[in-house]
Design a protein around this motif. Structure first.
Motif, PDB file in Angstrom:
ATOM      1  N   SER A   1       6.418   3.380 -10.035  1.00  0.00           N
ATOM      2  CA  SER A   1       6.747   2.741 -11.320  1.00  0.00           C
ATOM      3  C   SER A   1       6.942   1.231 -11.240  1.00  0.00           C
ATOM      4  CB  SER A   1       7.998   3.392 -11.927  1.00  0.00           C
ATOM      5  OG  SER A   1       9.084   3.318 -11.041  1.00  0.00           O
ATOM      6  N   THR A   2       7.219   0.690 -10.033  1.00  0.00           N
ATOM      7  CA  THR A   2       7.500  -0.757  -9.940  1.00  0.00           C
ATOM      8  C   THR A   2       6.735  -1.483  -8.836  1.00  0.00           C
ATOM      9  OG1 THR A   2       9.314  -0.493  -8.360  1.00  0.00           O
ATOM     10  CG2 THR A   2       9.880  -0.319 -10.708  1.00  0.00           C
ATOM     11  N   GLN A   3       6.121  -0.743  -7.926  1.00  0.00           N
ATOM     12  CA  GLN A   3       5.470  -1.285  -6.725  1.00  0.00           C
ATOM     13  C   GLN A   3       6.493  -1.947  -5.794  1.00  0.00           C
ATOM     14  OE1 GLN A   3       2.305  -0.219  -6.524  1.00  0.00           O
ATOM     15  NE2 GLN A   3       2.372  -0.828  -4.393  1.00  0.00           N
ATOM     16  N   CYS A   4       7.770  -1.631  -6.024  1.00  0.00           N
ATOM     17  CA  CYS A   4       8.848  -2.147  -5.175  1.00  0.00           C
ATOM     18  C   CYS A   4       9.773  -1.005  -4.769  1.00  0.00           C
ATOM     19  CB  CYS A   4       9.675  -3.201  -5.926  1.00  0.00           C
ATOM     20  SG  CYS A   4       8.771  -4.728  -6.219  1.00  0.00           S
TER      21      CYS A   4
ATOM     22  N   VAL B   1       2.038   4.406 -13.896  1.00  0.00           N
ATOM     23  CA  VAL B   1       2.009   3.866 -12.528  1.00  0.00           C
ATOM     24  C   VAL B   1       1.758   2.365 -12.652  1.00  0.00           C
ATOM     25  CG1 VAL B   1       0.745   3.860 -10.335  1.00  0.00           C
ATOM     26  CG2 VAL B   1       1.243   6.031 -11.464  1.00  0.00           C
ATOM     27  N   PHE B   2       2.625   1.573 -12.016  1.00  0.00           N
ATOM     28  CA  PHE B   2       2.611   0.114 -12.186  1.00  0.00           C
ATOM     29  C   PHE B   2       1.282  -0.507 -11.740  1.00  0.00           C
ATOM     30  CE2 PHE B   2       3.578  -4.213 -10.689  1.00  0.00           C
ATOM     31  CZ  PHE B   2       4.211  -4.739 -11.805  1.00  0.00           C
ATOM     32  N   ASN B   3       0.793  -0.074 -10.563  1.00  0.00           N
ATOM     33  CA  ASN B   3      -0.470  -0.628 -10.051  1.00  0.00           C
ATOM     34  C   ASN B   3      -1.257   0.483  -9.339  1.00  0.00           C
ATOM     35  OD1 ASN B   3      -2.566  -2.042  -8.917  1.00  0.00           O
ATOM     36  ND2 ASN B   3      -1.305  -3.734  -8.175  1.00  0.00           N
ATOM     37  N   PRO B   4      -2.013   1.288 -10.105  1.00  0.00           N
ATOM     38  CA  PRO B   4      -2.707   2.446  -9.518  1.00  0.00           C
ATOM     39  C   PRO B   4      -3.624   2.084  -8.348  1.00  0.00           C
ATOM     40  CG  PRO B   4      -2.870   2.475 -11.921  1.00  0.00           C
ATOM     41  CD  PRO B   4      -2.260   1.157 -11.542  1.00  0.00           C
TER      42      PRO B   4
ATOM     43  N   ARG C   1       0.851  -1.200   0.000  1.00  0.00           N
ATOM     44  CA  ARG C   1       0.000   0.000   0.000  1.00  0.00           C
ATOM     45  C   ARG C   1       0.883   1.246   0.000  1.00  0.00           C
ATOM     46  NH1 ARG C   1      -4.236   1.416  -1.946  1.00  0.00           N
ATOM     47  NH2 ARG C   1      -5.123  -0.589  -1.321  1.00  0.00           N
ATOM     48  N   HIS C   2       0.609   2.132  -0.942  1.00  0.00           N
ATOM     49  CA  HIS C   2       1.387   3.364  -1.108  1.00  0.00           C
ATOM     50  C   HIS C   2       0.436   4.559  -0.932  1.00  0.00           C
ATOM     51  CE1 HIS C   2       4.080   5.939  -4.005  1.00  0.00           C
ATOM     52  NE2 HIS C   2       4.317   6.201  -2.735  1.00  0.00           N
ATOM     53  N   PHE C   3       0.751   5.402   0.042  1.00  0.00           N
ATOM     54  CA  PHE C   3      -0.026   6.631   0.233  1.00  0.00           C
ATOM     55  C   PHE C   3       0.798   7.813  -0.275  1.00  0.00           C
ATOM     56  CE2 PHE C   3      -1.734   3.857   3.654  1.00  0.00           C
ATOM     57  CZ  PHE C   3      -3.083   3.907   3.296  1.00  0.00           C
ATOM     58  N   ILE C   4       0.124   8.756  -0.922  1.00  0.00           N
ATOM     59  CA  ILE C   4       0.829   9.959  -1.383  1.00  0.00           C
ATOM     60  C   ILE C   4       0.035  11.209  -1.001  1.00  0.00           C
ATOM     61  CG2 ILE C   4       2.033   8.817  -3.302  1.00  0.00           C
ATOM     62  CD1 ILE C   4      -0.039  10.037  -5.215  1.00  0.00           C
TER      63      ILE C   4
ATOM     64  N   ASN D   1      -1.938  15.310 -11.472  1.00  0.00           N
ATOM     65  CA  ASN D   1      -1.138  14.074 -11.551  1.00  0.00           C
ATOM     66  C   ASN D   1      -1.977  12.826 -11.321  1.00  0.00           C
ATOM     67  OD1 ASN D   1       1.325  15.284 -12.153  1.00  0.00           O
ATOM     68  ND2 ASN D   1       1.847  15.607 -10.002  1.00  0.00           N
ATOM     69  N   THR D   2      -2.846  12.860 -10.305  1.00  0.00           N
ATOM     70  CA  THR D   2      -3.650  11.661 -10.004  1.00  0.00           C
ATOM     71  C   THR D   2      -4.631  11.363 -11.149  1.00  0.00           C
ATOM     72  OG1 THR D   2      -5.112  13.056  -8.660  1.00  0.00           O
ATOM     73  CG2 THR D   2      -3.461  11.758  -7.491  1.00  0.00           C
ATOM     74  N   GLU D   3      -5.155  12.434 -11.757  1.00  0.00           N
ATOM     75  CA  GLU D   3      -6.083  12.231 -12.887  1.00  0.00           C
ATOM     76  C   GLU D   3      -5.343  11.631 -14.080  1.00  0.00           C
ATOM     77  OE1 GLU D   3      -9.316  14.697 -15.574  1.00  0.00           O
ATOM     78  OE2 GLU D   3      -8.312  15.718 -13.930  1.00  0.00           O
ATOM     79  N   GLU D   4      -4.164  12.183 -14.382  1.00  0.00           N
ATOM     80  CA  GLU D   4      -3.385  11.716 -15.540  1.00  0.00           C
ATOM     81  C   GLU D   4      -2.931  10.263 -15.378  1.00  0.00           C
ATOM     82  OE1 GLU D   4       0.896  12.664 -17.691  1.00  0.00           O
ATOM     83  OE2 GLU D   4      -0.052  14.269 -16.546  1.00  0.00           O
ATOM     84  N   PHE D   5      -2.550   9.888 -14.137  1.00  0.00           N
ATOM     85  CA  PHE D   5      -1.980   8.552 -13.922  1.00  0.00           C
ATOM     86  C   PHE D   5      -2.974   7.549 -13.334  1.00  0.00           C
ATOM     87  CE2 PHE D   5       1.772  11.168 -14.404  1.00  0.00           C
ATOM     88  CZ  PHE D   5       2.650  10.352 -15.108  1.00  0.00           C
ATOM     89  N   GLY D   6      -4.242   7.964 -13.190  1.00  0.00           N
ATOM     90  CA  GLY D   6      -5.285   7.026 -12.765  1.00  0.00           C
ATOM     91  C   GLY D   6      -5.217   6.597 -11.314  1.00  0.00           C
ATOM     92  N   VAL D   7      -4.746   7.503 -10.432  1.00  0.00           N
ATOM     93  CA  VAL D   7      -4.637   7.204  -9.002  1.00  0.00           C
ATOM     94  C   VAL D   7      -5.841   7.793  -8.254  1.00  0.00           C
ATOM     95  CG1 VAL D   7      -3.286   7.711  -6.916  1.00  0.00           C
ATOM     96  CG2 VAL D   7      -2.121   7.061  -9.033  1.00  0.00           C
ATOM     97  N   THR D   8      -6.398   7.050  -7.306  1.00  0.00           N
ATOM     98  CA  THR D   8      -7.543   7.523  -6.519  1.00  0.00           C
ATOM     99  C   THR D   8      -7.137   8.706  -5.644  1.00  0.00           C
ATOM    100  OG1 THR D   8      -8.529   5.336  -6.449  1.00  0.00           O
ATOM    101  CG2 THR D   8      -9.233   6.875  -4.734  1.00  0.00           C
ATOM    102  N   LEU D   9      -7.924   9.782  -5.709  1.00  0.00           N
ATOM    103  CA  LEU D   9      -7.670  10.985  -4.907  1.00  0.00           C
ATOM    104  C   LEU D   9      -8.894  11.305  -4.054  1.00  0.00           C
ATOM    105  CD1 LEU D   9      -6.112  13.695  -4.264  1.00  0.00           C
ATOM    106  CD2 LEU D   9      -7.312  14.664  -6.234  1.00  0.00           C
TER     107      LEU D   9
END
Length: 468
Positions: free
Chosen positions: A156-159, A53-56, A31-34, A91-99
């Motif tokens: 980019s890698t989820q790692c 983003v590897f896994n949005p 889990r990645h929080f930004i 950024n979140t809209e462009e890369f498909g990340v939940t905001l």
């Protein structure tokens, strides 16, 4: 027979993707929080490299550091703050990340939002470009803060590349005294081992004094692991953990939940497992605490006096000790008890959950704040704010003359409009008392929500045990 393992080692080993002698482990992140401060350059790096983003689905974004805590429905006044929040949206809209943006019912401080939504679960690895990511360790997770280049790695890698830290167990047994809460426990421990006493370690908190704490109190403990130099802190999950998670928005439901609980019950340190360091403390020795200096290790029991330079264990600390007291306008060997304060800040990822607000409301119900004090109560999330209103806490605060604001990091770090003026004293439930942290030349005393509430009513540093 396999070697007994600590809880930390069990989780770490389960997340190694690749290992090579003399190199950092390639380590998988669940889990990645930004937020808006440490993510812009990371997204720019992806853009320049033409990488997605590897896994949005494993990243969740929320604005918290720069947001105003008044009139959140209006455009942000401060230009830099506005730019950072707008950049996060783009950024979140462009890369498909939940905001969870301003105005969203799930918006709030990142380390409060994750647990209350059920995004934080036992056995996970969790990172965020924020040092207080260690908060999530309360659930039995390996959670730690990372830098902006590492944020880009995870996106980019989820790692992430990580060297395994050493392990430390801090055990606290016994019964806590009157007026003593989780914040006092962790301030006490840091005062004993110093602001660098756990450098290089990942800490597991144990003992019956820890096991008897609620989840919200455990989050306060783990939150401040970083303030003693630790990479992070964690607590083994138990029935209190499982009950807290049950029914939360993104937590497993029904049969999936039962299956997960069976797995989570295995998340504990094996009998005979070795730590690199073990420290033990007696809960009965812990009193309401307060800091007097400019790092969280400079703490005393509220009834004690500030030490003198001659009493310091480490002579090399004398210069910074004297500099701290000069900045704070205090004298060695004197008491803080009775010292007038100007501001009281109740908030931050350390102490802005609903239980913290309830503790404050219990003390102030039917009372009025002192005339010389301005009091800000900043809930940690929209959900906490809504719950506070539902329980009528907003009315208690209003009648006491406190300002209940909207969610955000607020005066914890003053990257927004909530700044303590130069030279003024603030009793704060946040996690850091560095020079200028709450505003240029501001002076901060760290304390628990109970001690902050007591100071708000009396207008001075007060032993909360004298008024409850």
């Amino acid at each position: 027979m396999s070697q007994p393992k600590t809880l930390f080692d069990k989780i770490w080993d389960a997340h190694i993707v690749k290992q090579k002698e003399g190199h950092p482990d390639v380590f998988y992140i669940d889990r990645h929080f930004i937020h808006e401060v440490t993510s812009p350059q990371a997204f720019e790096g992806l853009r320049k490299r033409g990488v997605k983003v590897f896994n949005p689905a494993r990243t969740t974004a929320v604005p918290d550091h720069n947001v105003p805590t008044i009139d959140q429905h209006l455009p942000i006044k401060e230009a830099l703050s506005r730019h950072q929040v707008e950049t996060l949206r783009k950024n979140t809209e462009e890369f498909g990340v939940t905001l969870y943006d301003l105005g969203h019912p799930y918006q709030g401080i990142v380390h409060i939002v994750g647990p209350e939504l059920g995004l934080t679960l036992p056995g996970m690895t969790i990172v965020c470009g924020d040092s207080h990511t260690s908060t999530h360790g309360a659930f039995g997770t390996i959670a730690f803060g990372i830098g902006t280049s590492e944020v880009e790695q995870v996106l980019s890698t989820q790692c992430i590349l990580q060297y395994r830290p050493k392990t430390m167990k801090i055990e606290i047994n016994g019964k806590l005294g009157k007026g003593v809460v989780a914040k006092d426990i962790i301030l006490y421990v840091i005062s004993k081992i110093s602001a660098s006493g756990a450098t290089g370690y990942f800490v597991e908190y144990a003992g019956d004094a820890i096991r008897n704490l609620s989840m919200e109190a455990r989050m306060t403990i783990c939150n401040m692991s970083i303030e003693m130099g630790a990479r992070g802190g964690l607590i083994a999950p138990d029935q209190i953990t499982f009950d807290y998670i049950k029914g939360r928005k993104f937590a497993p439901q029904g049969a999936d939940y039962d299956k997960k609980v069976a797995e989570w019950k295995q998340l504990k340190t094996d009998e005979g497992a070795k730590y690199d360091e073990v420290l033990t403390f007696d809960a009965a020795d812990i009193a309401p605490m307060i800091t007097y200096g400019t790092n969280p290790g400079m703490g005393i029991k509220v009834t004690d006096r500030i030490p003198t330079a001659a009493e310091l264990k480490d002579i090399s600390e004398q210069t910074s000790f004297n500099k701290s007291l000069e900045y704070m306008g205090l004298e060695e060997g004197t008491q803080l008890l009775g010292k007038p304060v100007d501001y009281v800040f109740i908030g931050s990822c350390t102490n802005a959950r609903i239980e913290d607000l309830r503790l404050v409301a219990e003390i102030v119900k039917g009372k009025k704040k002192a005339e010389n004090v301005e009091v800000w109560v900043v809930p940690g999330s929209k959900q906490v704010e809504e719950q506070a209103r539902k329980e009528g806490l907003d009315k208690i605060f209003e009648e006491a003359g406190f300002q209940l604001r909207q969610p955000g990091c607020s005066a914890c770090l003053a990257m927004n409009e909530d700044k303590i003026p130069a030279g003024k004293y603030c009793i704060s439930t946040s996690n850091r008392n560095f020079e200028g942290r709450q505003g240029p030349k501001s002076r901060t005393f760290l304390a628990s929500p109970l001690s902050a509430a007591a100071a708000a009513i009396t207008g001075k540093v007060t032993d909360v045990r004298s008024i409850v």
